[in-house]
Design a protein around this motif. Sequence first.
Motif, PDB file in Angstrom:
ATOM      1  N   ALA A 162       0.813  -1.217   0.000  1.00  0.00           N
ATOM      2  CA  ALA A 162       0.000   0.000   0.000  1.00  0.00           C
ATOM      3  C   ALA A 162       0.843   1.261   0.000  1.00  0.00           C
ATOM      4  CB  ALA A 162      -0.923  -0.001   1.213  1.00  0.00           C
ATOM      5  N   THR A 163       0.161   2.366  -0.320  1.00  0.00           N
ATOM      6  CA  THR A 163       0.743   3.709  -0.234  1.00  0.00           C
ATOM      7  C   THR A 163       0.033   4.481   0.872  1.00  0.00           C
ATOM      8  OG1 THR A 163       1.284   3.743  -2.588  1.00  0.00           O
ATOM      9  CG2 THR A 163       1.162   5.867  -1.457  1.00  0.00           C
ATOM     10  N   VAL A 164       0.812   5.086   1.758  1.00  0.00           N
ATOM     11  CA  VAL A 164       0.277   5.866   2.879  1.00  0.00           C
ATOM     12  C   VAL A 164       0.786   7.294   2.760  1.00  0.00           C
ATOM     13  CG1 VAL A 164       2.176   5.120   4.377  1.00  0.00           C
ATOM     14  CG2 VAL A 164       0.075   6.007   5.399  1.00  0.00           C
ATOM     15  N   MET A 165      -0.069   8.254   3.161  1.00  0.00           N
ATOM     16  CA  MET A 165       0.289   9.667   3.036  1.00  0.00           C
ATOM     17  C   MET A 165      -0.009  10.400   4.338  1.00  0.00           C
ATOM     18  SD  MET A 165      -1.113  10.630  -0.766  1.00  0.00           S
ATOM     19  CE  MET A 165       0.189  11.833  -1.001  1.00  0.00           C
ATOM     20  N   THR A 166       0.725  11.486   4.551  1.00  0.00           N
ATOM     21  CA  THR A 166       0.412  12.474   5.569  1.00  0.00           C
ATOM     22  C   THR A 166       0.973  13.798   5.097  1.00  0.00           C
ATOM     23  OG1 THR A 166       0.303  12.865   7.961  1.00  0.00           O
ATOM     24  CG2 THR A 166       2.460  12.282   7.051  1.00  0.00           C
ATOM     25  N   THR A 167       0.537  14.886   5.723  1.00  0.00           N
ATOM     26  CA  THR A 167       0.979  16.203   5.256  1.00  0.00           C
ATOM     27  C   THR A 167       2.327  16.588   5.846  1.00  0.00           C
ATOM     28  OG1 THR A 167      -1.263  16.973   4.832  1.00  0.00           O
ATOM     29  CG2 THR A 167       0.411  18.656   5.193  1.00  0.00           C
ATOM     30  N   PHE A 168       2.455  16.463   7.166  1.00  0.00           N
ATOM     31  CA  PHE A 168       3.680  16.890   7.848  1.00  0.00           C
ATOM     32  C   PHE A 168       4.473  15.673   8.327  1.00  0.00           C
ATOM     33  CE2 PHE A 168       0.432  20.138   8.803  1.00  0.00           C
ATOM     34  CZ  PHE A 168       0.986  21.201   8.102  1.00  0.00           C
ATOM     35  N   PRO A 169       5.769  15.600   8.074  1.00  0.00           N
ATOM     36  CA  PRO A 169       6.555  14.447   8.545  1.00  0.00           C
ATOM     37  C   PRO A 169       6.440  14.219  10.047  1.00  0.00           C
ATOM     38  CG  PRO A 169       7.814  15.718   6.965  1.00  0.00           C
ATOM     39  CD  PRO A 169       6.570  16.516   7.245  1.00  0.00           C
ATOM     40  N   GLU A 170       6.309  15.308  10.837  1.00  0.00           N
ATOM     41  CA  GLU A 170       6.186  15.149  12.286  1.00  0.00           C
ATOM     42  C   GLU A 170       4.783  14.734  12.716  1.00  0.00           C
ATOM     43  OE1 GLU A 170       5.868  19.607  11.337  1.00  0.00           O
ATOM     44  OE2 GLU A 170       6.950  17.858  10.620  1.00  0.00           O
ATOM     45  N   VAL A 171       3.811  14.819  11.831  1.00  0.00           N
ATOM     46  CA  VAL A 171       2.419  14.394  12.020  1.00  0.00           C
ATOM     47  C   VAL A 171       1.738  15.190  13.126  1.00  0.00           C
ATOM     48  CG1 VAL A 171       0.819  12.477  12.402  1.00  0.00           C
ATOM     49  CG2 VAL A 171       2.968  12.093  11.175  1.00  0.00           C
ATOM     50  N   GLY A 172       2.245  15.138  14.324  1.00  0.00           N
ATOM     51  CA  GLY A 172       1.659  15.837  15.477  1.00  0.00           C
ATOM     52  C   GLY A 172       2.634  15.786  16.626  1.00  0.00           C
ATOM     53  N   THR A 173       2.213  15.170  17.739  1.00  0.00           N
ATOM     54  CA  THR A 173       3.114  14.995  18.872  1.00  0.00           C
ATOM     55  C   THR A 173       4.158  13.932  18.550  1.00  0.00           C
ATOM     56  OG1 THR A 173       1.784  13.246  19.873  1.00  0.00           O
ATOM     57  CG2 THR A 173       1.200  15.525  20.433  1.00  0.00           C
ATOM     58  N   ALA A 174       5.123  13.798  19.432  1.00  0.00           N
ATOM     59  CA  ALA A 174       6.158  12.775  19.229  1.00  0.00           C
ATOM     60  C   ALA A 174       5.537  11.377  19.197  1.00  0.00           C
ATOM     61  CB  ALA A 174       7.212  12.870  20.331  1.00  0.00           C
ATOM     62  N   ASP A 175       4.559  11.120  20.069  1.00  0.00           N
ATOM     63  CA  ASP A 175       3.892   9.816  20.057  1.00  0.00           C
ATOM     64  C   ASP A 175       3.120   9.599  18.762  1.00  0.00           C
ATOM     65  OD1 ASP A 175       4.841   9.001  22.500  1.00  0.00           O
ATOM     66  OD2 ASP A 175       3.028   9.553  23.605  1.00  0.00           O
ATOM     67  N   ALA A 179       3.631   6.682  15.936  1.00  0.00           N
ATOM     68  CA  ALA A 179       2.538   5.814  15.508  1.00  0.00           C
ATOM     69  C   ALA A 179       2.417   5.815  13.992  1.00  0.00           C
ATOM     70  CB  ALA A 179       1.226   6.277  16.143  1.00  0.00           C
ATOM     71  N   PHE A 180       2.510   6.991  13.382  1.00  0.00           N
ATOM     72  CA  PHE A 180       2.464   7.051  11.924  1.00  0.00           C
ATOM     73  C   PHE A 180       3.639   6.294  11.314  1.00  0.00           C
ATOM     74  CE2 PHE A 180       3.987   8.867   7.974  1.00  0.00           C
ATOM     75  CZ  PHE A 180       2.871   8.713   7.176  1.00  0.00           C
ATOM     76  N   GLN A 181       4.819   6.494  11.864  1.00  0.00           N
ATOM     77  CA  GLN A 181       6.002   5.836  11.312  1.00  0.00           C
ATOM     78  C   GLN A 181       5.899   4.314  11.419  1.00  0.00           C
ATOM     79  OE1 GLN A 181       9.094   7.806  13.539  1.00  0.00           O
ATOM     80  NE2 GLN A 181       9.370   9.392  11.979  1.00  0.00           N
ATOM     81  N   ALA A 182       5.232   3.830  12.458  1.00  0.00           N
ATOM     82  CA  ALA A 182       5.054   2.386  12.596  1.00  0.00           C
ATOM     83  C   ALA A 182       4.211   1.828  11.461  1.00  0.00           C
ATOM     84  CB  ALA A 182       4.411   2.067  13.941  1.00  0.00           C
ATOM     85  N   VAL A 183       3.219   2.608  11.015  1.00  0.00           N
ATOM     86  CA  VAL A 183       2.436   2.203   9.852  1.00  0.00           C
ATOM     87  C   VAL A 183       3.264   2.340   8.581  1.00  0.00           C
ATOM     88  CG1 VAL A 183       0.372   2.665   8.489  1.00  0.00           C
ATOM     89  CG2 VAL A 183       0.269   2.843  10.973  1.00  0.00           C
ATOM     90  N   ALA A 184       3.911   3.491   8.434  1.00  0.00           N
ATOM     91  CA  ALA A 184       4.661   3.780   7.212  1.00  0.00           C
ATOM     92  C   ALA A 184       5.776   2.758   6.967  1.00  0.00           C
ATOM     93  CB  ALA A 184       5.241   5.192   7.281  1.00  0.00           C
ATOM     94  N   GLN A 185       6.401   2.277   8.041  1.00  0.00           N
ATOM     95  CA  GLN A 185       7.488   1.316   7.893  1.00  0.00           C
ATOM     96  C   GLN A 185       7.009  -0.013   7.313  1.00  0.00           C
ATOM     97  OE1 GLN A 185       9.081   1.220  11.861  1.00  0.00           O
ATOM     98  NE2 GLN A 185      10.099   3.213  11.626  1.00  0.00           N
ATOM     99  N   LYS A 186       5.719  -0.299   7.438  1.00  0.00           N
ATOM    100  CA  LYS A 186       5.173  -1.539   6.901  1.00  0.00           C
ATOM    101  C   LYS A 186       4.561  -1.356   5.513  1.00  0.00           C
ATOM    102  CE  LYS A 186       4.193  -3.577  11.423  1.00  0.00           C
ATOM    103  NZ  LYS A 186       5.171  -4.682  11.268  1.00  0.00           N
ATOM    104  N   ALA A 187       4.465  -0.106   5.059  1.00  0.00           N
ATOM    105  CA  ALA A 187       3.859   0.175   3.757  1.00  0.00           C
ATOM    106  C   ALA A 187       4.898   0.105   2.637  1.00  0.00           C
ATOM    107  CB  ALA A 187       3.212   1.555   3.771  1.00  0.00           C
ATOM    108  N   ARG A 188       4.424  -0.057   1.431  1.00  0.00           N
ATOM    109  CA  ARG A 188       5.334  -0.086   0.285  1.00  0.00           C
ATOM    110  C   ARG A 188       5.897   1.297  -0.005  1.00  0.00           C
ATOM    111  NH1 ARG A 188       3.059  -1.610  -5.603  1.00  0.00           N
ATOM    112  NH2 ARG A 188       1.926   0.304  -5.154  1.00  0.00           N
ATOM    113  N   LEU A 189       5.052   2.346   0.170  1.00  0.00           N
ATOM    114  CA  LEU A 189       5.441   3.694  -0.224  1.00  0.00           C
ATOM    115  C   LEU A 189       4.790   4.698   0.713  1.00  0.00           C
ATOM    116  CD1 LEU A 189       6.836   5.532  -2.385  1.00  0.00           C
ATOM    117  CD2 LEU A 189       4.659   5.490  -3.633  1.00  0.00           C
ATOM    118  N   ILE A 211      -3.130   9.469   7.039  1.00  0.00           N
ATOM    119  CA  ILE A 211      -3.146   9.448   8.500  1.00  0.00           C
ATOM    120  C   ILE A 211      -2.631  10.792   8.997  1.00  0.00           C
ATOM    121  CG2 ILE A 211      -2.268   8.332  10.589  1.00  0.00           C
ATOM    122  CD1 ILE A 211      -1.864   5.787   8.888  1.00  0.00           C
ATOM    123  N   GLU A 212      -3.453  11.489   9.810  1.00  0.00           N
ATOM    124  CA  GLU A 212      -3.055  12.812  10.287  1.00  0.00           C
ATOM    125  C   GLU A 212      -3.534  13.017  11.712  1.00  0.00           C
ATOM    126  OE1 GLU A 212      -2.345  15.660   6.785  1.00  0.00           O
ATOM    127  OE2 GLU A 212      -4.502  15.261   6.732  1.00  0.00           O
TER     128      GLU A 212
END
Length: 270
Positions: A162-175, A179-189, A211-212
Motif C-alpha cells: 500500500a501507499t500511505v500519506m500524511t501532510t507533515f513528517p512530524e504528524v503531530g506529537t512525538a507519540d 505511531a504514523f512511522q510504525a504504519v509507514a514502515q510496513k507500507a510499500r510507499l 493518517i493525520e
Amino acid sequence: MSMSEATQTDLVRVAHLLADAARTQTLPLFRSDSLVIDDKSGGQAFDPVTAADRGAEKAMRDILSVERPEDAILGEEFGTKSGTTGLTWVLDPIDGTRGFMSGTPTWGVLIAVSDADGPIFGIIDQPYIGERFVGGCGLSEMAGPHWTRKLATHPPRPLADATVMTTFPEVGTADEMRAFQAVAQKARLTRYGMDCYGYALVASGQVDLVIEAGLKPYDIQAPIAVVEAAGGIVTDWQGNPAHEGGRCIAAANLAIHAEALAILNGVVGA
C-alpha cells in the motif's frame, strides 16, 4: 436528518456556487508576486494566512447569505454563524496555505454541509489544476480538464503493498509521529505534503491511507464526504467518527483501515 431530494439538489447546487466563487478569489493570487503572507499564530508555530484565504471565505459566506441564509456556518477564517435549519456549512477556503504560498498545486478549497451526525455532502476543489472531487447526496465523481469520472477507492490489499500519506513528517506529537512511522514502515510507499489532495487521491483509488493528527472540523469534513462516497472509511484513531477533527485516518477499505488502526493503537493506545 431525513432530507428531501429537492433539498439535497439545492445543497449540491449551492456547494458548486461556493467552489466557483472561491476559485475566482484564489487563482489571481496563486504564484503571484503580490501575495502577502500574514502569521496568525500569535508567536507560536508559524500559521500563515493570506488575502486569498480571507477573500475566498468571504465570497462563500456572501453567497450563503443569499442562497441559504438560515443555515449555520463554520469557517476557518471568520468563525461561526448560527442557524436554524440544523445544517452547517463547513468551509476551509484554502486547505494547505503553506503549499499555496510555496506555489505547489496541492492545496484546495474544502466545502462541506453537515448535520449533527457529520457531513452530508462535500467538495475538494483544486482550482489551479481544475479538478473538483465531490461526494454525498448520491454523487461520487471527479471533474477535471482531462475527464469526468466516477470515484472509487482501491480494493483491499495488504499494507505491505500500500501507499500511505500524511501532510507533515512530524504528524503531530512525538507519540503521534511514532505511531504514523510504525504504519509507514510496513507500507510499500510513503508520501508527504499533499494537504487535502491526499484525501482526493484516496477517493480516486490512487493511495490507500491518509493518517493525520491535530485536525480541525473544517480540515476533515469535506474529505470525509468525498472519501466515504467513493467507498472508503474515515474515522479517528480509535475507529470513532472523525468529523470533529483531531487524529484522523482515511482508508480505502475496511481491511486496510483495520490493519493500520491496530498498528496506530499499538503505539499510542486506545
